[in-house]
Design a protein around this motif. Structure first.
Motif, PDB file in Angstrom:
ATOM      1  N   ARG A 117       0.836  -1.208   0.000  1.00  0.00           N
ATOM      2  CA  ARG A 117       0.000   0.000   0.000  1.00  0.00           C
ATOM      3  C   ARG A 117       0.870   1.257   0.000  1.00  0.00           C
ATOM      4  N   ILE A 118       1.935   1.229   0.790  1.00  0.00           N
ATOM      5  CA  ILE A 118       2.842   2.377   0.858  1.00  0.00           C
ATOM      6  C   ILE A 118       3.476   2.639  -0.505  1.00  0.00           C
ATOM      7  N   ILE A 119       3.932   1.563  -1.145  1.00  0.00           N
ATOM      8  CA  ILE A 119       4.593   1.713  -2.439  1.00  0.00           C
ATOM      9  C   ILE A 119       3.615   2.225  -3.491  1.00  0.00           C
ATOM     10  N   LEU A 120       2.396   1.665  -3.517  1.00  0.00           N
ATOM     11  CA  LEU A 120       1.408   2.112  -4.499  1.00  0.00           C
ATOM     12  C   LEU A 120       1.080   3.589  -4.329  1.00  0.00           C
ATOM     13  N   GLN A 121       0.853   4.005  -3.097  1.00  0.00           N
ATOM     14  CA  GLN A 121       0.515   5.413  -2.863  1.00  0.00           C
ATOM     15  C   GLN A 121       1.688   6.328  -3.198  1.00  0.00           C
ATOM     16  N   THR A 122       2.897   5.850  -2.926  1.00  0.00           N
ATOM     17  CA  THR A 122       4.084   6.644  -3.270  1.00  0.00           C
ATOM     18  C   THR A 122       4.201   6.801  -4.775  1.00  0.00           C
ATOM     19  N   LEU A 123       4.000   5.705  -5.511  1.00  0.00           N
ATOM     20  CA  LEU A 123       4.058   5.770  -6.971  1.00  0.00           C
ATOM     21  C   LEU A 123       2.973   6.692  -7.521  1.00  0.00           C
ATOM     22  N   ASP A 124       1.755   6.566  -6.983  1.00  0.00           N
ATOM     23  CA  ASP A 124       0.664   7.437  -7.431  1.00  0.00           C
ATOM     24  C   ASP A 124       1.020   8.905  -7.212  1.00  0.00           C
ATOM     25  N   HIS A 125       1.590   9.186  -6.067  1.00  0.00           N
ATOM     26  CA  HIS A 125       1.927  10.569  -5.723  1.00  0.00           C
ATOM     27  C   HIS A 125       3.024  11.118  -6.631  1.00  0.00           C
ATOM     28  N   SER A 126       3.921  10.231  -7.055  1.00  0.00           N
ATOM     29  CA  SER A 126       5.053  10.680  -7.868  1.00  0.00           C
ATOM     30  C   SER A 126       4.688  10.906  -9.328  1.00  0.00           C
ATOM     31  N   ARG A 127       3.503  10.430  -9.750  1.00  0.00           N
ATOM     32  CA  ARG A 127       3.128  10.559 -11.168  1.00  0.00           C
ATOM     33  C   ARG A 127       3.080  12.015 -11.604  1.00  0.00           C
ATOM     34  N   ALA A 128       2.742  12.901 -10.686  1.00  0.00           N
ATOM     35  CA  ALA A 128       2.701  14.325 -11.035  1.00  0.00           C
ATOM     36  C   ALA A 128       4.071  14.802 -11.498  1.00  0.00           C
ATOM     37  N   GLY A 129       5.117  14.251 -10.903  1.00  0.00           N
ATOM     38  CA  GLY A 129       6.467  14.614 -11.316  1.00  0.00           C
ATOM     39  C   GLY A 129       6.767  14.154 -12.734  1.00  0.00           C
ATOM     40  N   VAL A 130       6.273  12.967 -13.102  1.00  0.00           N
ATOM     41  CA  VAL A 130       6.467  12.470 -14.459  1.00  0.00           C
ATOM     42  C   VAL A 130       5.775  13.403 -15.455  1.00  0.00           C
ATOM     43  N   GLY A 131       4.562  13.842 -15.111  1.00  0.00           N
ATOM     44  CA  GLY A 131       3.866  14.811 -15.955  1.00  0.00           C
ATOM     45  C   GLY A 131       4.632  16.112 -16.061  1.00  0.00           C
ATOM     46  N   ALA A 132       5.241  16.524 -14.955  1.00  0.00           N
ATOM     47  CA  ALA A 132       6.016  17.766 -14.950  1.00  0.00           C
ATOM     48  C   ALA A 132       7.224  17.671 -15.880  1.00  0.00           C
TER      49      ALA A 132
END
Length: 289
Positions: free
Chosen positions: A232-247
């Motif tokens: 769960r921690i890893i999934l939420q971390t990955l989800d949160h980091s997606r904004a950086g990929v868009g950036a």
């Protein structure tokens, strides 16, 4: 309604822009070609307080919004995508889960340690496990007050330069994704090894490598969140980091528009800059959209 950053946030973004123009843009292409990583950019970003943009002030950060941090990732990506990746991995994939899932003691400890140890890295992917996190083969076996970690991670951004790792390991193999645990620990622990460094086609300044754990002993209090609840921690971390990929995409795209426009104004054909031709203007307009 148009969104606007507040005055302090805009000052930080402008500061990042000025830094990129003066310190990043002039040397980015040369360093990327040579794969010559330098800590200078990181040190200057740290001095400016950029590495802790959204970290609360009580943990040594600037206490600004996560959106301000993402805007800084975008600004960096305009001038050096490799540096932006290093910046984002450090902030999104390692710092954020500590802030979200760490205990108060862990936050106090690790944010101080991250400052000391420089870059951080996120160790999830393995030769047979990436998107399929349930196939993680790195194991963590409890031995008294410590876990013993064994396994190999691959394609780890910041792997060779990081001083801190966030690691996903299996603590209950038969449980699959419900037996995964997240750990955070220092690179200088005995048994942590750097394996093959990847020879990439692009973003070569961003160091990517294998990270090998050979009987690495990690104290129980280095578990992030609860044992067997790391998925769960890893999934939420990955989800949160997606904004950086868009950036990254927005920043790189904006730089492409700027460079194409600059060239179109310089390139002369039939007695005038090609920028004056409607067909070229249409291309630039589509790029901007």
């Amino acid at each position: 309604m148009d969104f606007k950053f507040n005055e302090i946030e805009q000052e930080i973004i402008d500061l990042m822009h000025d830094f990129c123009i003066k310190e990043v843009k002039p040397i980015a292409a040369e360093l990327d070609e040579k794969e010559e990583f330098t800590m200078n950019a990181r040190e200057k970003l740290a001095e400016m307080g950029m590495l802790g943009t959204y970290i609360p002030e009580e943990y040594g950060g600037a206490g600004l919004s996560y959106l301000t941090y993402i805007a800084c990732c975008e600004e960096l990506a305009k001038y050096c995508a490799s540096t932006s990746i290093m910046f984002s991995v450090h902030g999104s994939l390692c710092s954020w889960p500590i802030l979200e899932f760490g205990t108060e003691e862990q936050k106090q400890l690790w944010f101080d340690t991250i400052k000391e140890k420089k870059y951080a890295a996120f160790c999830l992917t393995e030769p047979n496990a990436g998107s399929d996190a349930g196939s993680v083969r790195t194991t963590a076996v409890l031995d008294g007050d410590e876990y013993i970690l064994n396994g190999t991670k691959c394609f780890i951004s910041n792997g060779p330069i990081a001083g801190i790792y966030t690691v996903l390991a299996s603590t209950k193999k038969e449980a699959g994704i419900m037996g995964l645990t997240a750990f955070i620990f220092e690179r200088d622990r005995e048994g942590v090894l750097i394996g093959k460094e990847e020879d990439k086609m692009g973003m070569r300044l961003s160091k990517t490598s294998e990270v090998i754990f050979d009987n690495v002993r990690v104290p129980k209090d280095h578990v992030l969140g609860k044992v067997n609840r790391g998925f769960r921690i890893i999934l939420q971390t990955l989800d949160h980091s997606r904004a950086g990929v868009g950036a990254f995409g927005v920043g790189i795209g904006q730089r492409c528009v700027e460079e194409a426009t600059r060239y179109a104004k310089q390139r002369v054909q039939f007695g005038q800059p090609v920028f004056n031709f409607q067909s070229v203007q249409n291309i630039l307009a589509e790029m901007e959209m």
